[in-house]
Design an enzyme around this catalytic site. Structure first.
Site, PDB file in Angstrom:
ATOM      1  CE  LYS A   1      62.583   3.741 -44.687  1.00 56.03           C
ATOM      2  NZ  LYS A   1      62.646   2.631 -45.665  1.00 56.03           N
TER       3      LYS A   1
ATOM      4  NE  ARG B   1      66.915   3.330 -45.595  1.00 51.56           N
ATOM      5  CZ  ARG B   1      67.040   3.930 -44.413  1.00 51.56           C
ATOM      6  NH1 ARG B   1      67.776   5.039 -44.294  1.00 51.56           N
ATOM      7  NH2 ARG B   1      66.435   3.449 -43.354  1.00 51.56           N
TER       8      ARG B   1
ATOM      9  N   GLY C   1      55.101  -4.499 -48.308  1.00 51.40           N
ATOM     10  CA  GLY C   1      54.760  -4.819 -49.692  1.00 51.40           C
ATOM     11  C   GLY C   1      55.615  -4.043 -50.658  1.00 51.40           C
TER      12      GLY C   1
ATOM     13  CG  MET D   1      62.421  -3.059 -53.917  1.00 50.57           C
ATOM     14  SD  MET D   1      63.465  -1.999 -54.877  1.00 50.57           S
ATOM     15  CE  MET D   1      64.457  -1.273 -53.590  1.00 50.57           C
TER      16      MET D   1
ATOM     17  NE  ARG E   1      59.086   2.853 -38.186  1.00 51.72           N
ATOM     18  CZ  ARG E   1      59.181   1.866 -39.052  1.00 51.72           C
ATOM     19  NH1 ARG E   1      58.788   2.043 -40.285  1.00 51.72           N
ATOM     20  NH2 ARG E   1      59.663   0.703 -38.703  1.00 51.72           N
TER      21      ARG E   1
ATOM     22  CG  HIS F   1      55.807 -11.678 -37.241  1.00 52.92           C
ATOM     23  ND1 HIS F   1      54.808 -12.525 -36.838  1.00 52.92           N
ATOM     24  CD2 HIS F   1      55.307 -10.967 -38.271  1.00 52.92           C
ATOM     25  CE1 HIS F   1      53.749 -12.343 -37.613  1.00 52.92           C
ATOM     26  NE2 HIS F   1      54.021 -11.401 -38.497  1.00 52.92           N
TER      27      HIS F   1
ATOM     28  NE  ARG G   1      18.219  -3.474 -25.338  1.00 54.48           N
ATOM     29  CZ  ARG G   1      19.474  -3.062 -25.219  1.00 54.48           C
ATOM     30  NH1 ARG G   1      20.022  -2.984 -24.019  1.00 54.48           N
ATOM     31  NH2 ARG G   1      20.169  -2.745 -26.277  1.00 54.48           N
TER      32      ARG G   1
ATOM     33  CD  GLU H   1      13.290   1.062 -32.448  1.00 56.26           C
ATOM     34  OE1 GLU H   1      14.192   0.235 -32.300  1.00 56.26           O
ATOM     35  OE2 GLU H   1      12.398   1.259 -31.594  1.00 56.26           O
TER      36      GLU H   1
ATOM     37  CB  SER I   1      16.798   7.766 -27.890  1.00 54.36           C
ATOM     38  OG  SER I   1      17.957   6.979 -27.763  1.00 54.36           O
TER      39      SER I   1
ATOM     40  CG  ASN J   1      21.710  -2.072 -31.818  1.00 50.57           C
ATOM     41  OD1 ASN J   1      22.758  -1.559 -32.181  1.00 50.57           O
ATOM     42  ND2 ASN J   1      21.498  -2.509 -30.589  1.00 50.57           N
ATOM     43  CG  ASP J   2      15.404  -2.740 -34.266  1.00 54.20           C
ATOM     44  OD1 ASP J   2      15.563  -3.724 -35.019  1.00 54.20           O
ATOM     45  OD2 ASP J   2      14.846  -2.814 -33.153  1.00 54.20           O
TER      46      ASP J   2
ATOM     47  CB  CYS K   1      19.990   4.074 -26.803  1.00 57.38           C
ATOM     48  SG  CYS K   1      18.499   3.836 -27.785  1.00 57.38           S
TER      49      CYS K   1
ATOM     50  CE1 TYR L   1      21.104   9.440 -24.590  1.00 61.34           C
ATOM     51  CE2 TYR L   1      20.077  11.611 -24.593  1.00 61.34           C
ATOM     52  CZ  TYR L   1      19.975  10.226 -24.638  1.00 61.34           C
ATOM     53  OH  TYR L   1      18.756   9.628 -24.735  1.00 61.34           O
TER      54      TYR L   1
HETATM   55  P1  ADP Z   1      62.528  -0.595 -43.647  1.00 64.66           P
HETATM   56  O1  ADP Z   1      61.636   0.443 -44.155  1.00 64.66           O
HETATM   57  O2  ADP Z   1      62.081  -1.984 -43.960  1.00 64.66           O
HETATM   58  O3  ADP Z   1      62.895  -0.401 -42.229  1.00 64.66           O
HETATM   59  P2  ADP Z   1      65.029   0.585 -44.364  1.00 64.66           P
HETATM   60  O4  ADP Z   1      65.095   1.376 -45.620  1.00 64.66           O
HETATM   61  O5  ADP Z   1      64.925   1.359 -43.112  1.00 64.66           O
HETATM   62  O6  ADP Z   1      63.876  -0.472 -44.501  1.00 64.66           O
HETATM   63  O7  ADP Z   1      66.331  -0.295 -44.331  1.00 64.66           O
HETATM   64  C1  ADP Z   1      66.465  -1.398 -43.515  1.00 64.66           C
HETATM   65  C2  ADP Z   1      67.787  -1.427 -42.849  1.00 64.66           C
HETATM   66  O8  ADP Z   1      68.835  -1.301 -43.783  1.00 64.66           O
HETATM   67  C3  ADP Z   1      68.049  -0.290 -41.895  1.00 64.66           C
HETATM   68  O9  ADP Z   1      67.484  -0.521 -40.654  1.00 64.66           O
HETATM   69  C4  ADP Z   1      69.550  -0.297 -41.805  1.00 64.66           C
HETATM   70  O10 ADP Z   1      69.972  -1.263 -40.877  1.00 64.66           O
HETATM   71  C5  ADP Z   1      69.951  -0.689 -43.180  1.00 64.66           C
HETATM   72  N1  ADP Z   1      70.341   0.518 -43.908  1.00 64.66           N
HETATM   73  C6  ADP Z   1      69.587   1.308 -44.675  1.00 64.66           C
HETATM   74  N2  ADP Z   1      70.301   2.341 -45.141  1.00 64.66           N
HETATM   75  C7  ADP Z   1      71.532   2.221 -44.644  1.00 64.66           C
HETATM   76  C8  ADP Z   1      72.736   2.975 -44.760  1.00 64.66           C
HETATM   77  N3  ADP Z   1      72.782   4.106 -45.448  1.00 64.66           N
HETATM   78  N4  ADP Z   1      73.825   2.529 -44.118  1.00 64.66           N
HETATM   79  C9  ADP Z   1      73.783   1.399 -43.391  1.00 64.66           C
HETATM   80  N5  ADP Z   1      72.703   0.638 -43.249  1.00 64.66           N
HETATM   81  C10 ADP Z   1      71.572   1.032 -43.869  1.00 64.66           C
HETATM   82 MG    MG Z   2      63.714   1.011 -41.493  1.00 63.90          MG
END
Ligand code: ADP
Ligand code: MG
Ligand code: MG
Length: 924
Positions: free
Chosen positions: A40, A110, A119, A121, A360, A478, A600, A787, A806, A810-811, A873, A893
């Site tokens: 990030k 962040r 997982g 924060m 990303r 999700h 086979r 094998e 060859s 598997n075996d 094979c 191959y």
């Molecule tokens: P994640 O990795 O879960 O996507 P982020 O660190 O990208 O978490 O933060 C999640 C959301 O928080 C971002 O998509 C954005 O909407 C909001 N956010 C993060 N930083 C800022 C910021 N500087 N100003 C406004 N919104 C923010």
């Molecule tokens: Mg994000």
């Protein structure tokens, strides 16, 4: 001297930069520094550097995290000063001041590891706010509602993430949401954004009471204290249970650490001219070159993905916020040109001004991966080599999966429509919970999991289902996310449809379906139909195997063909097929097989009443009886081989001599079958039973099979060789080139092969005499399947008698691991869970163990014969990771089943490019 150098290194240490600024047009770091700044942080810096609008901020490096854990959770001495200096820089860039009572700067904190990592924060927004700052913010903006909304969001996040006041065990509702719901009920609104400043003020007071009561502490009013609390929490989260489990699963080393990004807040919650959203620069489900995403007006942070409010599709922004939409489209272009890949972005609009918050490389389906890679080559954005490297080879199988035909869909009753989130066609019986889906799938049913929205608890059900249908949520829900990753057929957010969980019904267009009823979903377009639609072959299959003109005109087909051409140009490994019938061979050739890697021969024995001839041969108690039966068998086999050689049209064919334990052909007969056979072959039932009994083996896999049969009964080998070579002689007489490669199975000792080769050569001599052919006029080679570990370890001696090897992986896996393929499925999953094995070794080659035998066998074989042709094979010939291993080991191959050929070709091309030092396109 010593003291001097110590001083020098100390000075160096002191200079080490722990905090990197980003903002304006020049950042301290850039996109290449993902290991130092996290994904990030590196990309935020990169976006600044290319002139995109990013709120200023700082990245505290991953090295600080490593230092923190290496030094009893303490920080480098200079860190505090560096953070403060960077806050000043941020203040300057944004024209606001942290903790100020006139024009306050708020911050987001962040986490950000090298790879995005669930997982870790959660993000904390609006940090720096307190009882006095909130008033200043209200005054400065003239928007009290916004100020108090920001405050309540901050308390909610800081309280749960840093002060750990969250739903307790047994508490079903999030305590903050309970308070919010109370406020909404009182105000008679159903949306957070409907609450007034006064109502939000009440919420803030309640949140504070909650935090105080449950944690025993007041939440910190001092902005600087807040900041350190949050930074600490990010570093601590690197070692929390969730993060550890995830790291273990994906092999992420603890030393990587996470970075922390502290960034100026921009506000999407200041009214109708503001908003927040997420988008992909192209459709991540289909790969279509359209801007794809969703947004919410007057919202902040993760409101869009949280599902509290229903977001709108990005195209609608053209009307809601035309200026920002236009700007965003420009950003889209700049990002793709710069990163040369699809970007997954997060943005916020504050009072009409667009800010970019993250970018990303976007995750995508197999369809999208192919589409996008090839489009980008056509757009001259990437090279063909890059395109090859970017497509996960396994994903090609999605392009071969069935679809619905237009005619079928026209006839069907459409009962709903949603977003096409996972391309493909699926039909099955509907179930409303993950448990019910898993249970039904275990019974062998095709299942469509139907939910209002899915959550991580539904994962098992999603895996078990053929398809997923949700009635709520959008492109970043999700369900859509998981379907994209798993390659599942998915329609999400079918808003017109209603689910009643208690009655277990799904209703759409006036039709109500019950649990267990059939539906069909088309994940290319998002349509939902009642009943079971018959799927038809994919466009690629229709074009390749059925030669259908319409399919050949389809974009998918054309792109598939183009990609295969590119792969063929780059790969060095040959790709053959494991096929047993002329029809399979013809299909395999259409997929691009360059010959047969494994036929086979015994597979042909099970057809019709051929089995009786085989049984007769096995039961014969003297040579004459056996010879009579073998004559019948030879006739069947010869006919089959003629068909195979004709289909091959001059390509080589490795034919394996009889392998399975004899018992397999007779052990399953019941009394009635024995009586019938007795009549046919003129042997008494008791005599047959006695012979069956005497042939019984405790451990047939390690018993009388493979070349051991041929050594005991040379005429069995001879008869097969005659069938092969007579077929060869007759087919080549008609003008088709034939290249038989006779493969002796289950060799452990060089002497076994020597023995069998002599039998083969003698039989060949007989065939030549019969057809009056010179040695040069009936060619064949003799080789062996490696094998048994002993053969691999003594490969140099074995190769003396072999013209090719060859690897029968598997075996070889069974014998190397002492693990039965047929009996291990009950405990293999536990082994994988306990991380004793990373993969199922029968699906993906155990490169360290079995792979060592492959390497030893290759080395030994080539020591005896420098140019020994070597292939594989086993099932592993269609597994991308294994294919790459075979490339690196120098095999000639791989051979796999017809439908895996495209996967093997692409993986082989990737292996060749990786060898040249090209890296696989990183998709994080
Ligand atoms: P994640 O990795 O879960 O996507 P982020 O660190 O990208 O978490 O933060 C999640 C959301 O928080 C971002 O998509 C954005 O909407 C909001 N956010 C993060 N930083 C800022 C910021 N500087 N100003 C406004 N919104 C923010
Ligand atoms: Mg994000
Ligand atoms: Mg998040």
């Amino acid at each position: 001297m010593a003291t001097k150098s110590k001083k020098k290194s100390a000075a160096k240490k002191a200079k080490k930069q722990n905090v990197y600024f980003f903002g304006g047009k020049k950042s301290d770091g850039d996109g290449s520094q993902k290991s130092l700044l996290g994904g990030k942080g590196a990309n935020l810096a990169e976006m600044c550097n290319i002139g995109l609008p990013v709120p200023a901020g700082m990245t505290i490096t991953t090295e600080v995290c490593t230092h923190y854990y290496a030094n009893k959770q303490t920080y480098p001495k200079t860190l505090d000063a560096e953070i403060k200096a960077n806050i000043v820089k941020i203040e300057k860039a944004m024209g606001k001041k942290f903790g100020d009572l006139e024009n306050p700067l708020l911050l987001s904190v962040r986490s950000g590891a090298r790879e995005s990592m669930p997982g870790m924060m959660d993000t904390i927004l609006n940090l720096g706010i307190n009882d006095t700052v909130v008033e200043a913010l209200a005054e400065k903006t003239g928007n009290a509602k916004f100020a108090w909304d920001s405050y309540r969001r901050f308390l909610q996040m800081y309280g749960s993430v840093v002060m750990e006041v969250e739903a307790e065990a047994g508490e079903h509702h999030d305590p903050y949401e309970v308070i919010l719901d109370k406020a909404k009920a009182k105000a008679k609104v159903d949306d957070d954004s409907g609450l007034s400043a006064e109502e939000l003020q009440w919420v803030v007071a309640e949140f504070k009471k909650l935090i105080k009561k449950r944690s025993g502490n007041d939440f910190p009013e001092d902005p600087m204290d807040q900041l350190y609390g949050a930074v600490n929490a990010v570093f601590n989260s690197w070692e929390n249970d969730r993060a550890r489990v995830y790291r273990a699963k994906y092999g992420i080393p603890a030393e990587w650490g996470t970075a922390v990004n502290v960034q100026a807040m921009v506000f999407g919650n200041t009214g109708k001219e503001s908003g927040t959203g997420v988008a992909f620069t192209r459709d991540p489900a289909t790969g279509d070159n359209v801007f794809y995403g969703e947004y919410l007006i007057d919202a902040q942070g993760e409101d869009v993905v949280a599902g509290v409010r229903t977001p709108k599709q990005i195209a609608k922004m053209a009307k809601d916020l035309p200026k920002s939409h236009e700007e965003l489209l420009k950003v889209r272009e700049i990002l793709e040109k710069h990163f040369r890949d699809v970007q997954d972005v997060e943005f916020t609009i504050e009072a009409g001004k667009l800010w970019m918050l993250q970018t990303r490389n976007g995750k995508r389906t197999g369809f999208a991966a192919v589409n996008i890679a090839i489009d980008m080559v056509r757009e001259k954005l990437i090279s063909k080599e890059e395109a090859i490297l970017r497509i996960p080879a396994d994903d090609l199988s999605h392009l071969l999966s069935p679809i619905f035909s237009a005619a079928e869909e026209k006839k069907a009753k459409k009962i709903g429509a949603g977003l096409p989130a996972g391309p493909g066609a699926a039909c099955g019986q509907i179930y409303f919970t993950a448990e019910a889906s898993v249970a039904a799938a275990a019974k062998g049913q095709s299942v469509i999991l139907v939910r209002q929205a899915t959550s991580p608890e539904d994962l098992r059900g999603m895996i078990a289902a053929e398809g997923i249908l949700t009635t709520e949520g959008g492109a970043s829900s999700h369900a859509a996310l998981v379907a994209r990753q798993m390659g599942k057929v998915c329609v999400c957010g079918a808003h017109g449809m209603k689910i009643d969980y208690s009655k277990k019904t799904l209703t759409g267009e006036g039709i109500t379906l019950k649990e267990g009823d059939f539906i069909s979903i088309n994940g290319f377009v998002g349509n939902v139909y009642k009943g079971e639609l018959k799927p038809s072959p994919s466009q690629v299959i229709q074009g390749l195997l059925e030669n259908k003109a319409a399919a050949k005109k389809s974009d998918t087909y054309k792109k598939f063909i183009e990609l295969m051409e590119w792969a063929d140009k780059h790969r060095k490994l040959g790709v053959r097929t494991n096929s047993d019938t002329p029809e399979q061979v013809r299909n395999a050739i259409k997929f691009g097989a360059e010959g047969i890697g494994l036929t086979r021969s015994e597979h042909m024995f099970f057809e019709g009443n051929r089995i009786d001839a085989v049984r007769e041969m096995i039961l014969a108690d003297d040579d004459d009886g056996r010879a009579k039966a073998l004559k019948k068998i030879k006739a069947f086999q010869k006919k089959d081989f003629i068909g195979i050689f004709e289909s091959l049209e001059g390509r080589p064919a490795t034919i394996r001599l009889l392998d399975p334990p004899l018992h397999e052909f007779i052990g399953t007969m019941d009394s009635k079958q024995i009586a019938e056979l007795s009549k046919k072959i003129g042997m008494s039932s008791p005599a047959i039973k006695k012979r069956i009994h005497s042939l019984h083996e405790e451990n047939p896999m390690l018993g009388h099979r493979g070349c051991r049969l041929g050594v005991s009964y040379p005429p069995i080998t001879a008869a097969q060789v005659e069938a092969i070579l007579e077929a060869a002689a007759e087919v080549q007489a008609k003008g088709t080139k034939v290249l038989p490669e006779i493969m002796v199975p289950l060799v452990a000792y060089a002497k076994e092969l020597e023995h069998q080769k002599q039998v083969i050569d003698e039989a060949a001599e007989g065939v030549r005499a019969k057809y009056d052919l010179k040695k040069s006029e009936l060619k064949y080679t003799v080789g062996t399947m490696i094998e048994i570990p002993r053969a691999a370890l003594t490969a140099e001696a074995v190769a003396e008698h072999a013209e090719f090897f060859s690897f029968g992986t598997n075996d070889l896996t069974q014998t190397c691991l002492g693990l039965s393929r047929d009996d291990s499925s009950s405990f293999l999953p536990e082994y994988q869970d306990a991380e004793i094995m990373a993969n199922n070794p029968f699906a993906s080659l155990d490169q360290t163990g079995v792979g060592a035998l492959v390497e030893a066998g290759t080395k030994g074989g080539r020591k005896a014969k420098k140019n020994l042709k070597i292939g594989i094979c086993g099932e592993h010939g269609g597994d991308p990771d294994s294919v790459k291993f075979f490339h690196r080991t120098g095999l000639n191959y791989v051979s796999c089943s017809p439908f895996r050929i495209p996967v093997a070709k692409l993986a082989a091309a990737q292996a060749a490019l990786e060898e040249k030092g090209m890296a696989r396109g990183e998709v994080s």
